[in-house]
Design a protein around this motif. Structure first.
Motif, short mmCIF file in Angstrom:
data_model
loop_
_atom_site.label_atom_id
_atom_site.label_comp_id
_atom_site.label_asym_id
_atom_site.label_seq_id
_atom_site.Cartn_x
_atom_site.Cartn_y
_atom_site.Cartn_z
N GLU A 29 46.75 35.70 16.32
CA GLU A 29 47.16 37.15 16.28
C GLU A 29 46.04 38.10 16.77
O GLU A 29 45.26 38.15 15.74
N VAL A 30 45.78 38.45 18.04
CA VAL A 30 44.73 39.32 18.28
C VAL A 30 45.13 40.51 17.96
O VAL A 30 44.16 41.34 17.38
N LEU A 31 46.36 41.04 18.12
CA LEU A 31 46.76 42.49 17.50
C LEU A 31 47.62 42.11 16.68
O LEU A 31 48.91 41.73 16.98
N LYS A 54 39.98 45.17 21.30
CA LYS A 54 40.14 46.42 22.11
C LYS A 54 40.47 46.12 23.53
O LYS A 54 41.60 46.92 23.89
N THR A 55 39.99 45.21 24.29
CA THR A 55 40.26 45.07 25.62
C THR A 55 41.67 44.53 25.58
O THR A 55 42.51 44.83 26.51
N THR A 56 42.25 43.58 24.71
CA THR A 56 43.51 43.13 24.74
C THR A 56 44.61 44.38 24.71
O THR A 56 45.36 44.16 25.28
N ASP A 177 37.60 51.00 29.66
CA ASP A 177 37.09 50.08 28.76
C ASP A 177 35.33 49.95 28.74
O ASP A 177 34.97 49.78 29.67
N GLU A 178 34.65 50.30 27.60
CA GLU A 178 33.41 50.52 27.71
C GLU A 178 32.87 51.00 28.95
O GLU A 178 31.92 50.57 29.51
N PRO A 179 33.26 52.41 29.08
CA PRO A 179 32.96 52.85 30.28
C PRO A 179 31.27 53.24 30.50
O PRO A 179 30.82 53.25 31.66
N SER A 269 36.94 34.64 11.22
CA SER A 269 37.89 34.04 12.44
C SER A 269 39.17 34.37 12.38
O SER A 269 39.70 34.45 11.25
N LEU A 270 39.79 34.56 13.76
CA LEU A 270 41.11 35.35 13.63
C LEU A 270 42.01 34.13 13.41
O LEU A 270 43.16 34.44 13.07
N ARG A 271 41.41 32.84 13.34
CA ARG A 271 42.49 31.60 12.94
C ARG A 271 42.56 31.49 11.65
O ARG A 271 43.40 30.88 11.07
N1 LIG Z 1 43.40 35.01 27.68
C1 LIG Z 1 42.80 34.71 26.03
N2 LIG Z 1 43.49 33.71 25.47
C2 LIG Z 1 42.90 33.37 24.18
N3 LIG Z 1 42.05 34.19 23.32
C3 LIG Z 1 41.71 35.52 23.89
C4 LIG Z 1 42.11 35.75 25.51
N4 LIG Z 1 41.88 36.92 25.52
C5 LIG Z 1 40.85 37.28 24.42
N5 LIG Z 1 40.92 36.29 23.46
C6 LIG Z 1 40.48 36.16 22.20
O1 LIG Z 1 40.96 37.57 21.60
C7 LIG Z 1 40.02 38.13 20.84
C8 LIG Z 1 39.87 39.77 20.97
O2 LIG Z 1 39.37 39.55 22.27
P1 LIG Z 1 39.03 41.18 23.19
O3 LIG Z 1 38.41 40.87 24.29
O4 LIG Z 1 40.33 41.95 23.31
O5 LIG Z 1 37.82 41.95 22.19
P2 LIG Z 1 37.22 43.18 22.47
O6 LIG Z 1 37.37 43.92 21.27
O7 LIG Z 1 37.48 43.72 23.82
O8 LIG Z 1 35.57 42.37 22.44
P3 LIG Z 1 34.53 43.09 23.39
O9 LIG Z 1 33.85 44.30 22.45
O10 LIG Z 1 33.32 41.73 23.11
O11 LIG Z 1 34.87 43.40 24.62
C9 LIG Z 1 38.82 37.39 20.79
O12 LIG Z 1 38.63 36.55 19.83
C10 LIG Z 1 38.95 36.61 22.01
O13 LIG Z 1 38.32 35.48 21.96
#
Ligand SMILES: Nc1ncnc2c1ncn2[C@@H]1O[C@H](COP(=O)(O)OP(=O)(O)OP(=O)(O)O)[C@@H](O)[C@H]1O
Ligand SMILES: [Mg+2]
Length: 324
Positions: A29-31, A54-56, A177-179, A269-271
């Protein structure tokens, strides 16, 4: 302009063997339930360390990543059954500036093609040269850049091209995103000034994603601080800088950038998310309660919320919230 309610995004775990093992988690669960609100014409800074999601979040808002639960509304529109047509209309309201613009700009395309591609993708007929000149002018680049290729651009110029492209379809919300990542300090300042004047002129709402809390002070109205895909603190920028309530926010403010945070331990870890408050493994103030019980987001002032059992700012009396 942007209303995110309890957004959950999951990715399947990468490891196939894991997925086949009974009882093993099938996804991460990333978000994990994020709610955000960006009013028209305002800027929200989304802050968090690498991997916090964040990017997600930006990708989910733009419909580039599937949503498991919760909802996203842009300019009052919700992707109903998420039909292609609904998404297309919503996407036109969103301008995207991707993380790492050099990688996002196709090296074989000229600047003119790059910044007018959104019209082509959306089937909008334009006089290409004219429109491209107008867009470049908006971001402070002369028409002589139209025939350049990405490798002929400096970091700051590439960022401006990315901004021009994001503005092509006259969006109401821009997600950046990180402009400023990787730019010299003075170029960072110029770019932030440009984003600010475009906002004033075009009435844009911004979602600015960054791990660098320092740059947000003067360019955001609101902040949302994320840890492991959950908000730990959110509220008006000035209030949070003046009286940060969450120990994580305090650590971020004490460091120059998130990558220099001095906190004990590593990002979990998210896991294997920690039980209780997910920040407790790194929190200098953790109590036994924090290991067992997840703190809800609660108000310390109107619009200023924190998820912590021992916030540095006392929780607001419920009556205060009611009057907010
Ligand atoms: N397509 C994907 N499949 C599986 N896991 C993913 C995928 N995209 C991102 N993740 C995982 O989701 C989590 C969040 O990733 P994300 O890119 O959103 O983080 P972020 O906050 O933007 O990081 P950064 O500051 O490095 O850009 C990370 O653990 C990443 O490995
Ligand atoms: Mg990212």
């Amino acid at each position: 302009m942007l209303e995110i309610d309890n957004l959950v995004v999951r990715y399947p775990t990468g490891n196939l063997l894991d997925r086949l093992r009974p009882g093993a988690p099938r996804y991460i669960e990333v978000l994990a339930g994020v709610s955000l609100h960006v009013p028209p014409g305002k800027t929200l800074g989304l802050i968090g360390e690498s991997g916090s999601g964040k990017t997600t979040l930006g990708r989910a808002v733009a419909g580039l990543t599937p949503i498991a639960h919760g909802s996203v509304q842009v300019n009052g529109r919700q992707p109903g059954g998420a039909s292609d047509l609904a998404w297309r209309a919503i996407r036109r309201d969103i301008g995207l500036i991707f993380q790492d613009p050099m990688a996002a700009l196709d090296p074989r395309m000229t600047v003119e093609r790059l910044i007018t591609e959104p019209f082509a993708v959306n089937g909008v007929a334009i006089e290409r040269r004219l429109e491209a000149t107008r867009l470049l002018d908006q971001v402070g680049l002369p028409a002589s850049f139209l025939d350049r290729y990405p490798h002929q651009l400096s970091g700051g110029q590439a960022r401006r091209v990315a901004v021009a492209r994001a503005l092509a379809l006259r969006p109401k919300l821009v997600i950046a995103d990180e402009p400023t990542a990787g730019l010299d300090l003075s170029v960072q300042g110029e770019l932030l000034n440009l984003l600010g004047s475009l906002q004033a002129r075009l009435g844009l709402a911004y979602l600015i994603i960054t791990h660098n809390l320092a740059i947000t002070r003067h360019v955001t109205d609101l902040l949302a601080i994320m840890y492991l895909g959950r908000l730990v603190e959110t509220g008006p920028t000035e209030l949070i800088f003046r009286s940060p309530a969450h120990p994580y926010t305090q650590a971020l403010l004490n460091a120059k950038s998130a990558s220099a945070v001095v906190l004990q331990g590593e990002v979990p870890s998210l896991r294997r998310r920690p039980a209780g408050c997910e920040f407790h493994t790194r929190c200098p103030l953790a109590l036994p309660r924090c290991r067992a019980e997840a703190p809800p987001l609660q108000a310390v002032a109107p619009g200023h919320l924190v998820a912590c059992h021992t916030p540095a700012v006392p929780l607001a009396a419920p009556s205060l919230e009611a009057h907010a």
